[in-house]
Each structure stands twice: as structure tokens, then as C-alpha cells.
Design a protein around this motif. Structure first.
Motif, short mmCIF file in Angstrom:
data_model
loop_
_atom_site.label_atom_id
_atom_site.label_comp_id
_atom_site.label_asym_id
_atom_site.label_seq_id
_atom_site.Cartn_x
_atom_site.Cartn_y
_atom_site.Cartn_z
N MET A 100 16.05 -4.66 3.03
CA MET A 100 16.72 -3.85 4.04
C MET A 100 18.17 -4.30 4.23
SD MET A 100 14.33 -1.87 5.30
CE MET A 100 14.97 -1.41 6.88
N ALA B 36 16.22 -0.57 12.04
CA ALA B 36 15.44 -1.68 12.58
C ALA B 36 13.95 -1.54 12.31
CB ALA B 36 15.67 -1.79 14.09
N ILE B 37 13.51 -0.34 11.92
CA ILE B 37 12.06 -0.16 11.72
C ILE B 37 11.62 -0.90 10.47
CG2 ILE B 37 10.25 1.58 11.62
CD1 ILE B 37 12.57 3.61 12.03
N PRO B 38 10.65 -1.78 10.60
CA PRO B 38 10.17 -2.47 9.41
C PRO B 38 9.41 -1.50 8.51
CG PRO B 38 9.34 -3.47 11.45
CD PRO B 38 9.93 -2.16 11.81
N THR B 39 9.64 -1.58 7.22
CA THR B 39 8.97 -0.69 6.28
C THR B 39 7.80 -1.43 5.65
OG1 THR B 39 11.24 -0.25 5.70
CG2 THR B 39 9.57 1.03 4.55
N PRO B 40 6.66 -0.81 5.55
CA PRO B 40 5.53 -1.50 4.94
C PRO B 40 5.66 -1.53 3.42
CG PRO B 40 4.85 0.64 5.75
CD PRO B 40 6.29 0.50 6.09
N ASP B 41 6.70 -2.10 2.93
CA ASP B 41 6.90 -2.21 1.49
C ASP B 41 7.70 -3.46 1.22
OD1 ASP B 41 7.49 -2.05 -1.14
OD2 ASP B 41 8.13 0.05 -1.09
N PRO B 42 7.06 -4.49 0.69
CA PRO B 42 7.76 -5.78 0.56
C PRO B 42 8.88 -5.75 -0.46
CG PRO B 42 5.54 -5.89 -0.37
CD PRO B 42 5.67 -4.55 0.27
N THR B 43 8.95 -4.71 -1.30
CA THR B 43 10.00 -4.70 -2.32
C THR B 43 11.30 -4.16 -1.77
OG1 THR B 43 9.16 -2.56 -2.98
CG2 THR B 43 8.43 -4.45 -4.27
N ARG C 214 19.81 -4.30 7.03
CA ARG C 214 19.55 -4.01 8.41
C ARG C 214 20.79 -4.17 9.25
NH1 ARG C 214 14.31 -6.25 10.34
NH2 ARG C 214 13.67 -4.31 9.41
N VAL D 118 21.54 -5.32 12.56
CA VAL D 118 20.90 -5.98 13.70
C VAL D 118 21.84 -5.93 14.88
CG1 VAL D 118 19.95 -8.12 14.59
CG2 VAL D 118 19.50 -7.46 12.24
N ALA E 10 5.01 -6.78 5.96
CA ALA E 10 5.71 -6.63 4.69
C ALA E 10 7.01 -7.41 4.70
CB ALA E 10 5.98 -5.15 4.42
N GLU E 11 7.63 -7.50 5.86
CA GLU E 11 8.91 -8.21 5.93
C GLU E 11 8.75 -9.71 5.94
OE1 GLU E 11 11.84 -7.21 8.55
OE2 GLU E 11 11.91 -5.12 7.95
N SER F 2 8.83 6.57 13.30
CA SER F 2 8.11 7.18 12.18
C SER F 2 7.15 8.25 12.69
CB SER F 2 7.37 6.10 11.40
OG SER F 2 6.57 5.33 12.26
N LEU G 140 1.98 -3.19 9.99
CA LEU G 140 2.12 -3.44 8.56
C LEU G 140 3.57 -3.65 8.16
CD1 LEU G 140 -0.45 -0.81 7.31
CD2 LEU G 140 -0.66 -3.27 7.16
N GLY G 141 4.47 -3.00 8.87
CA GLY G 141 5.89 -3.15 8.56
C GLY G 141 6.34 -4.59 8.76
N VAL H 104 9.22 6.40 7.87
CA VAL H 104 10.46 7.13 8.07
C VAL H 104 11.03 7.57 6.73
CG1 VAL H 104 12.83 6.90 8.89
CG2 VAL H 104 10.96 5.97 10.23
N PHE I 267 0.32 -4.76 -0.77
CA PHE I 267 1.02 -3.53 -0.38
C PHE I 267 1.21 -2.58 -1.55
CE2 PHE I 267 2.21 -5.87 3.43
CZ PHE I 267 2.01 -4.88 4.36
#
Lengths: 380, 327, 324
Positions: free
Chosen positions: C268, C258-265, C270, C272, A275-276, C217, A271-272, A317, A299
Motif C-alpha cells: 500500500m 487506510a482500508i486494509p486490503t485482504p491481500d498480502p501481496t 498509504r 497516514v 494480510a497487512e 467496502s 482479514l485486511g 474496495v 490468502f
């Protein structure tokens, strides 16, 4: 084991025989259809519902006729991919997301796997066509040329005995006969640079095993791009990679999307990543679409209990919870799918209507679609 | 269709055992079934057939001066060394001798059955011998590794280097030099063929065990502290079985072929014992080859069909066991 | 502070690389190159790192599935590497292992009851007569049903297989369980079930876990203390809240971002990381991370940083914090 059969096993053997018999007849019908030669173009030409879409999957059914029974991998799926957008197909293993993408490429392994119903309309430059009806000979012009694929495991998709350069050159030669031989190397290096490989000359002369997983995935992406595809199907492109490498590849894919103006069908369980990357999200469950909408909608305002559960069950996290939410039970057996909503047995928001017919996709405000009785019965 | 599957509560996936799946895949392979029938037929022919034959394996046939045929089993009052008696050899097929008689006057059809007995028995015994040796040595090499592995594998290499045919010739002449009775030659033959053939089985078993040993369920047995002997017998061997069965079946075909070759060369099963190989041997006589086809063609065909049968069954088994062809 | 059940001190595992005609040892892959940590009774130590960083090897070496090349593992007062084979087999039940791939970790030709009960019988933990009941009780505890006892692994889904693996480990009444990526091969909704099961078992039985994973996570959720590995070394180790609030090592920072967050808003920032993980056969000199580090200094290329406590039990191996 060979002689003492229980009554149950006898019954099973009998049933298996019946299944094999009925499968044979059905498969033959589909295979005969496939074997026809010189299918007139008029038969597979069609019209798009919405000319802005590059691909429209309409009521797609892909079944696998196994000895254990009919596996309904894709069971009535509707997806629209607008031009230049990224659509993510999310779901757990066995939900039919990969089978959907394979159906689009017409790469379903026959004779047991067959597209039994539905249409896949592809907006080709020369006019829209229905991929389901398109003969294989015509598909070969489309595969890898107009629609290309990126796979999960780049090592198995690269030939280990040829140098990277030779493999990309071959792909260019195959799909773009207009490129002169003398330009091949320059073009290849350009492709490698496009996917962010710093020492393009060095990689050009290396063998696949000399590269790391992230590099290989970049090479695969370069190969899939070398024919200027209109659409890219990325099947779990970062699942086999480490987080830091995944971050690199995701960055690259986002970058490229702007540069090449292609639509992406992204298939993933993460899901991460969705979302990206995604503009639109399609959540699949047991071969059907449970929910679809823009990434923001899905989401931030998930409607289907499955989507809600999925989002809640993944720890995030820096957001500690005492106990993880978990969806009870397991995915239903694709051979013996129930007659009611497939998610009913795992759902904690069941209502009386859930015992009835399988819910259809219903459009809510903002183009958000959900297949759940909570939203079909009496408004809310 | 949908209702039919939903109505019956039995979940096939849960009831059908892997064994059943293997059997079903095997049954679907037409060639393999043909192979099974060939082998069944050959076994019946060779082991049950002789009970119905009126003649023995070594029975010689004579023809008296007045044209009456009699055999060494049933003299009918004639004397084989009497005047005017000829040996009833090279007879054409007839109602009394379905495939005629050979150059010494024995019934070819009867000898074909006895020859099958010898050939098939040698095949089974030799393969059994090879498997026992191969599994033991290969298993030890694969499981314990290190120096033992090195030693056994070098031994395997040596066996691979030995030229089988010259060794058989040497052993054959040794047997003659030490005046070993002819009827014991068969035991020596099986022994040597077994000793020369276990190497490939050992290699296969070792390779299998090396890959299995790295599999997580084997690591798990180590982590739970299970005794090595039990780990080999209960966990490793059952997982090597499918490959072993395939190798054994294919092996029988090749052993029969080798035995036939040795017997043809005269270093295998000796006269007067019948074996398909030494029955084909008569073809070295140009006259027989040209004029008495029934004498050498049937045993040749028997070898061909039996080896084909074993190979069909072996191929079928391999395909049935192969997990890549799942469902 | 509760007592320490497992103490890993400067553990090393080097795999020889053979080359040339005579298969001479030409070098070593330093898969685990001096790792130290402690696990307290009833708590969880999370070991995070990317593929090839040596976390799996570390897990297996501390069970002595590999022989070590230096360092020690003290389990419950006993040095694991000082035991002979018989003593080792006797101690095995107390320190168990759960694998990543639930498909290859179950013997395909054995019924579930046998898989779980085999080692219990071997170690005579339960009288033979009660074995079946005991196995059923363990299975119930792990969310399996009684009738599953006579079924074969191929009849189960991935999540159920992982439950069988857990049952096999738990049946031996272990004190420590090393979980090697136990949920990585499972679907998200099943992951949560298995994680909850592991946490319930810890609560009920007071088991300690060494939880190896690449998924930060999940590690954050389950661990009390977290160690981050890079190329065979622990680069940072701290209690959970500390390390997630205040990551110090540049690698840890990059890993977390680097961990993608499941929140499009969430936009990041980041970090890299450039390039790939170097080969563990030829690790860079000085700090092993300097080839990819964004705060790399001259000293990093020459001297290996010391692994030091910077307060709050926060251990870091980085020159950035070692200037004064």
C-alpha cells in the motif's frame, strides 16, 4: 411462568440439574490441582519441539462448565509461534480465538473455565516451561513481564483516576526493579516517544479521558512494551478504532516489531489487518483450527471452504461484485457440537467423507495445513 | 458426557427462559433460601399463629387471693377488682405463658404474634405506597424530562432534606392535640412513612428510565411511532421491575426497623396495640432490663431476624437479577 | 432520473454544552452542521465517516428523533419538521430505522412476533385477524422461520437479531429505511447474509436506503451514491463509481487508502493522516480538515471552502479545486 411448566421445560430443568452436578465434580478436580502449593519446578519444565519457536500450543482444550452444558471453546488447537514472527489468529466471534490467548496467559475465569487438556510450551530464557502446569505464582512473573497483552478497549484497561505517566511508571517499577527511581520519568517519556507520541511530556501529565482512542491505544502499547516482553498478545488491538487511526496504529505495530524483536500473537476478525501484519495465519472455526499457513499461502491459495467463504464474503474496495458470496447458516452451538466436521452444515463442497469423523489437520506442501476431508481423502 | 449432550435434542439455551435462570441463581444462594424460610416462618407465626393462641392481644391476667390465675377474658367467677386479687404481671415463662407476661400482665408470646402482624402489615403497606408513588413520579420525571423532571427531582431533594424523626414527633403531638383516637394513629404512621420514603424509589426509577430511554429498542419504539403511554407500560416498566423488586424487599426490612424505632420512642404504634417496637420499649425500665430478659429480648430478636430475612432475600434477588453474573 | 423521495437540505443539529454553576449553555457541539443530500426512490445513499463525524446524529435527526437546529427534511413532499406530534406518529411507519447493535435494539421482554407486530397493530396496517399471518410472512421474507414468532430475543444469534430488526422495519411498509451501521457488529460471514438480505428487499419492495457506515467496502457494495462526512459536514458527495475511481477531497483519499486490503501481496502507498479528529465542540477555523490535511494551504486555515459541483454530480468542499 413459575408454575405452569411444559414437559419440555421440566425436561430442561432436570437436565440442567444433572449438568450442574457433573460440572461440580469436574471443576473440583481442576481447582484442587490449582490450589496445590509449592509445585516443584521439575513438574512444569518441558522441552520445545522446535527450539526456534517462542510458543507452542499443543492440542489445547479449554472448556467452560456452564449450567447450560459444557462449552468447548477451544477444542484441540495446535499453534506454533516462531521467534520474532507475527502469527494472526483469525475467526468469527465465539470461535475460541480470545479463549486461546487467555489460556496462554492463564487468565481463564475459574471456576467454570478450565484448561482440560494439552500443553502450552513457552520458550523461557531459563528453559522451556509448560504454562498449563505452571502454578499461578510463577505465572505472575511471566504475565506482563515476558508476555504482555494489548486489549481491544484501551479506556477500560487504563485506570481513569491516575495520570498516564504514573501508570506507566508503576508498570516499569513493577516489572523492572533495576531501573532507579530517578530514571523512571525519563524512561517513561522514552517509552511514549517510542510509540510515536509527539508531545510525550504533555501526555505524561494527562488523564486517560483526556486522550483520544488512538492515543490511549498507543499508551497501552507503551505500557506493554516497557518490560521488554518476548511476546505480545494483541487482542483485537484496532477493532475499536477508526480506519484512519487504525492505519496509524498498524503502522506503529509493524515499526515496533522490527525495533524490539518480539513475537506477536495477533487476534482479530479483520482479514485486511491480518494480510497487512501477519507472517503466519491461523484460521479458527468453532474451537478448532480450520487452516493454517503463511499469510501468502492462506490468502492467495485458501484451501478450507470456510477460509474461502470468509475471504469471498468481505466486499473489497474497487472490486465490485453483483452479489456478495455469503456462507449460509450460523456457527454451531458450542454446547451441542456435531460429531462430524463442524463446518459441514454450512459447506457447499461437502463430500461423503464429511459425514464421518471430524477431519484432522493435514499438512500440504509448503507447510500449509488444512483440516478438511477434501484434502485427506485420496489426495485431492 | 459428549454423547449425553449430543443425544438429547433439547437445546437448553433455547428452552430455558431468563426467568428460569433468575430463579435458579436465586435457589443456589443459600443465604437467600434461609431468608425465604425466615420470612415464611415469620408470616406464619404472625398471621396464622394467633388463631392457635388461647389468649387475645389485650387480655390481662390476674391472680386471685387463693393463687388461681384468671384473665379479663375468662374471669372464672373472680372479680378483678376484688380483695386480694393481684395483677399477674412480670411472670416468668411457664407452660401457660411461654414467654411470661409483661409489666401490665399480658401474655408476651401472644403479643409477639400480634406485634408481628402489625409490623409486617405496616412494612408491606408502606412499601407498596412508596413504590406506587415512586414509580409514578420517577417514571414521569424520567420519561418526559425537562421542566417536569426538574420539578419532581427538586421535590425529591426537599424530601431528602426533611428530618424524619422530628417530623414524626411533631405529627405525634399534633395527633394528640387534635385528639385523634389512638387506633387511627397507625394509619397516620403508614401515611407519613410512605410519604417520606418514596423519594429514593423515584430516584432509582428515574435513573433507570433515563438509561433505558437511550437504549436502542426504546428509540426503535419511537421510530415506529408507538404511543408514549404504551411505550412506558409495555417497554419501560417491565425492564425496571427487577430493580423494583429488590428495592421493595430491602425496603420492607428498613420500614420494619423504622416502625420499631418509632414505636420504641412511643410515637409509633400505641399501647395497648402490640408491635415489636413498643414491646422492646419496656427495656427503658432498668429493673425490667436486668431481671426480665424474656420480656424484651424476644421482640428484639424478631425484629433482627425479620430484617435479616428481608435483606438476605433482597441480596439474593439482586444477585440473581444481575446480568453480570450470567450463568 | 427517478423521483426524489427524501431531500435533506442544509440540516443542522447542535447539542448544547452546559457548564458552570447555573448550567448555562457555554457552547455547542455542532454534530451536524449543514448537510444536504437527496435520496432517489429505490436507491441507496451511503453516508461514510469516522466516529464522531455526526453521521449517526444526521441519520436520527432526519427521522426527527432529534429536533433540528436549522435546515429541512422533505420526505415524500412533506416537511418532517413542520408536522405536529400526531401527524409525525402517522408518518413514522414510512421512514424506518435499523440499528447497529442488534442486542440492545430488541426489547428483551417481548416475543419476536410482538416486537415485529406491535407497530403494525398500532398503525392498523393490517386487520387484527391477519396480523399473525402477516408477521410470519414478513419473517419468512427476512429469512426467519415461522416457529420463531413466539421466541424471545435472547434465544437468537446476532445475525438473526438483525434480521428481526429488519423485519420490524419492513413490516411497516416503509419507503425509506435509515440503516445505521447495520452490519458493523456482525461477523464477516453474517455481514454478507444481511447485506444480501437488504439488497433483496430493496429490489423486491423498491425501498430507498440511507446507509450509514464507517466501512467503505460495504458502502461501496451497497450504495448508488456516497457522501463522506467529516466533523459534521459533507466534504464530498458523488455517485459510487465516480467517488471510488476519482476521490477528490484529501480526506476521502486518506480514508480510502487506510482500508486494509485482504491481500498480502498488495503494497500500500498509504496516506497516514497525522493526529486525531478535532473535538466537534471546538472545530478548527476555516476548513475543518486543515489540521490533518497534507495539502493544506494558507487559505484553508481562514476560509471555509465552498461545497461545489465539479461535474458528474461530484460535489467537493475543498480549496484545492477552487483556485481558478
Amino acid at each position: 411462568m413459575f408454575f405452569n411448566k411444559t414437559a419440555e421445560q421440566k425436561e430442561a430443568a432436570k437436565k440442567m440439574k444433572e449438568i450442574v452436578k457433573s460440572n461440580k465434580a469436574i471443576i473440583k478436580k481442576f481447582e484442587d490441582e490449582k490450589k496445590r502449593k509449592n509445585v516443584p519446578a521439575s513438574e512444569y519444565q518441558t522441552a520445545m519441539k522446535n527450539p526456534d519457536n517462542i510458543l507452542e500450543i499443543d492440542n489445547l482444550h479449554t472448556y467452560f462448565y456452564t449450567d447450560m452444558g459444557v462449552v468447548r471453546s477451544v477444542n484441540g488447537v495446535n499453534i506454533e509461534i516462531p521467534q520474532g514472527k507475527t502469527v494472526a489468529l483469525v475467526g468469527e466471534s465465539g470461535c475460541g480465538k480470545s479463549v486461546t490467548s487467555m489460556s496462554v496467559m492463564k487468565l481463564i475465569m475459574g471456576p467454570s473455565g478450565q484448561i482440560t487438556n494439552g500443553a502450552i510450551r513457552y520458550n523461557r530464557a531459563s528453559g522451556p516451561i509448560d504454562i498449563v502446569k505452571t502454578p499461578i505464582s510463577e505465572m505472575q512473573h511471566i504475565r506482563g513481564n515476558e508476555i504482555s497483552m494489548i486489549f481491544q478497549e484501551p479506556m477500560t484497561s487504563l485506570n481513569p483516576v491516575f495520570r498516564i505517566g504514573a501508570q506507566i511508571e508503576e508498570a516499569i517499577m513493577l516489572h523492572r526493579p533495576d531501573v532507579p527511581k530517578s530514571d523512571l520519568k525519563a524512561q517513561t517519556i522514552k517509552m511514549l516517544e517510542l510509540v510515536g507520541i509527539a508531545r510525550a511530556e504533555g501526555v505524561y501529565a494527562s488523564f486517560p479521558h483526556e486522550l483520544s482512542g488512538g492515543m490511549r491505544q498507543r499508551v497501552m502499547i507503551a505500557m506493554s512494551l516497557c518490560c521488554n516482553p518476548k511476546m505480545i498478545i494483541a487482542d483485537e488491538p484496532t477493532t475499536a478504532l477508526d480506519v484512519t487511526i487504525q492505519a496509524q496504529v498498524l503502522e506503529l505495530l509493524r515499526d515496533l516489531k522490527d525495533k524490539i524483536d518480539a513475537s506477536i500473537l495477533l487476534i482479530t476478525h479483520d482479514l485486511g489487518v491480518v494480510a497487512e501484519m501477519a507472517d503466519y495465519v491461523v484460521v479458527m472455526y468453532a474451537g478448532r483450527v480450520a487452516e493454517q499457513g503463511t499469510a501468502h499461502e492462506v490468502f492467495l491459495n485458501p484451501k478450507h471452504p470456510y477460509t474461502i467463504g470468509l475471504i469471498k464474503s468481505k466486499p473489497v474496495v474497487n472490486q465490485l461484485v453483483e452479489r456478495l458470496y455469503s456462507i449460509p447458516g450460523a456457527v454451531p452451538n458450542p454446547v451441542n457440537l456435531p460429531n462430524h466436521c463442524y463446518f459441514k452444515d454450512r459447506c457447499d463442497k461437502c463430500i461423503a467423507a464429511c459425514n464421518g469423523a471430524i477431519p484432522e489437520l493435514k499438512t500440504l506442501e509448503g507447510g500449509h495445513k488444512v483440516a478438511c476431508h477434501l484434502y485427506t481423502q485420496g489426495g485431492h | 458426557m459428549a454423547e449425553a449432550t449430543a443425544k438429547k435434542e433439547i437445546n437448553l439455551e433455547k428452552v430455558v427462559t431468563p426467568g428460569q435462570l433468575v430463579r435458579k441463581r436465586f435457589m443456589r444462594n443459600k443465604l437467600a433460601i434461609v431468608g425465604v424460610f425466615i420470612l415464611l416462618g415469620m408470616f406464619l407465626f404472625s398471621f396464622v399463629g394467633p388463631f392457635f393462641s388461647p389468649y387475645g392481644e389485650y387480655t390481662l391476667f390476674y391472680i386471685s387471693a387463693d393463687g388461681v390465675e384468671f384473665s379479663s377474658d375468662d374471669l372464672k367467677g373472680f372479680d378483678p377488682s376484688g380483695a386480694g386479687v393481684t395483677i399477674g404481671n412480670r411472670q416468668s415463662p411457664s407452660s401457660t405463658h411461654w414467654l411470661g407476661t409483661d409489666k401490665d400482665g399480658r401474655d408476651v408470646f401472644t403479643r409477639l404474634m400480634y406485634g408481628g402482624r402489625i409490623s409486617l402489615t405496616i412494612g408491606i403497606v408502606v412499601v407498596f405506597f412508596q413504590i406506587v408513588l415512586g414509580v409514578t413520579l420517577g417514571g414521569i420525571a424520567g420519561y418526559f424530562g425537562g421542566k417536569i423532571d426538574n420539578l419532581i427531582m427538586r421535590l425529591v431533594d426537599v424530601i431528602y432534606c426533611l428530618p424524619t424523626l422530628p417530623i414524626m414527633l411533631i405529627i405525634s403531638s399534633l395527633l394528640i392535640a387534635y385528639k385523634i383516637p389512638q387506633d387511627q394513629k397507625i394509619y397516620w404512621l403508614t401515611l407519613v412513612m410512605g410519604l417520606m420514603g418514596w423519594a429514593s424509589v423515584a430516584r432509582l426509577v428515574r435513573a433507570q428510565i433515563l438509561t433505558l430511554r437511550e437504549r436502542e429498542f426504546m428509540v426503535a419504539t419511537e421510530a415506529t411511532g408507538i404511543h408514549p403511554a404504551r411505550r412506558i407500560i409495555k417497554h419501560l416498566i417491565p425492564n425496571v421491575m427487577p430493580q423494583l423488586i429488590v428495592v421493595a424487599t430491602m425496603g420492607m426490612g428498613s420500614v420494619i426497623l423504622t416502625e420499631a424505632a418509632y414505636s420504641y420512642l412511643g410515637i409509633g404504634v400505641p399501647f395497648p396495640y402490640a408491635s415489636w417496637g413498643n414491646m422492646v420499649n419496656v427495656v427503658s425500665d432498668p429493673i425490667i432490663m436486668r431481671s426480665y430478659v424474656f420480656m424484651w429480648l424476644p421482640p428484639g430478636l424478631c425484629i433482627l431476624i425479620t430484617v435479616l430475612g428481608f435483606n438476605f432475600v433482597g441480596d439474593g434477588l439482586r444477585d440473581a437479577f444481575d446480568p453480570k453474573m450470567k450463568r | 432520473m427517478s423521483e426524489v423521495i427524501l431531500k435533506v437540505d442544509n440540516l443542522k443539529k447542535h447539542f448544547p454544552i452546559k457548564g458552570g454553576l447555573l448550567q448555562k449553555v457555554v457552547g455547542h457541539v455542532k454534530a451536524v452542521d449543514g448537510v444536504s443530500f437527496e435520496v432517489k426512490k429505490g436507491s441507496t445513499f451511503g453516508l461514510v465517516g469516522e466516529s464522531g463525524c455526526g453521521k449517526t446524529t444526521a441519520g436520527r435527526t432526519l427521522l426527527r428523533l432529534h429536533e433540528n437546529d436549522g435546515g429541512s427534511v422533505i420526505f415524500d413532499g412533506k416537511d418532517i419538521f413542520a408536522l405536529n406530534q400526531k401527524e409525525l406518529r402517522d408518518i413514522r411507519p414510512e421512514i424506518q430505522l435499523i440499528f447497529q447493535d442488534p442486542y440492545s435494539s430488541l426489547s428483551p421482554k417481548m416475543p419476536v412476533g410482538e416486537i415485529i407486530g406491535e407497530a403494525v397493530r398500532e398503525h392498523k396496517l393490517v386487520p387484527e385477524k391477519e396480523l399473525r399471518n402477516y408477521v410470519m410472512q414478513i419473517m419468512r421474507e427476512c429469512g426467519l422461520q415461522d416457529h420463531h414468532i413466539d421466541r424471545y430475543p435472547h434465544e437468537f444469534s446476532g445475525g438473526q437479531r438483525q434480521r428481526i430488526c429488519i423485519a420490524r422495519a419492513i413490516a411497516l411498509k416503509p419507503k425509506v429505511v435509515v440503516c445505521d451501521e447495520p452490519v458493523s457488529a456482525l461477523d464477516v460471514s453474517i455481514q454478507a447474509q444481511v447485506i444480501n438480505l437488504l439488497m433483496d428487499l430493496q429490489r423486491d419492495r423498491g425501498i430507498s436506503y440511507v446507509f450509514i457506515s464507517h466501512d467503505l467496502s460495504v458502502v461501496e457494495h451497497i450504495s448508488d451514491e456516497v457522501g463522506v462526512m467529516y466533523l459534521g459536514n459533507l466534504v464530498e458527495k458523488a455517485p459510487r463509481e465516480e467517488i471510488f475511481k476519482n476521490p477528490m477531497h484529501p480526506y476521502t483519499k486518506a480514508l480510502f487508502s487506510a482500508i486494509p486490503t485482504p491481500d498480502p501481496t498488495v503494497k500500500m502507498n498509504r496516506i497516514v493522516l497525522e493526529g486525531d479528529i478535532p473535538s466537534p465542540a471546538k472545530p478548527p477555523a476555516g476548513c475543518k480538515f486543515h489540521t490533518r490535511c497534507q495539502s493544506c494551504m494558507e487559505i484553508c486555515k481562514v476560509t471555509r471552502p465552498e461545497y461545489k459541483d465539479y461535474g458528474n454530480e461530484h460535489f467537493v468542499a475543498c480549496h484545492l479545486y477552487n483556485k481558478q
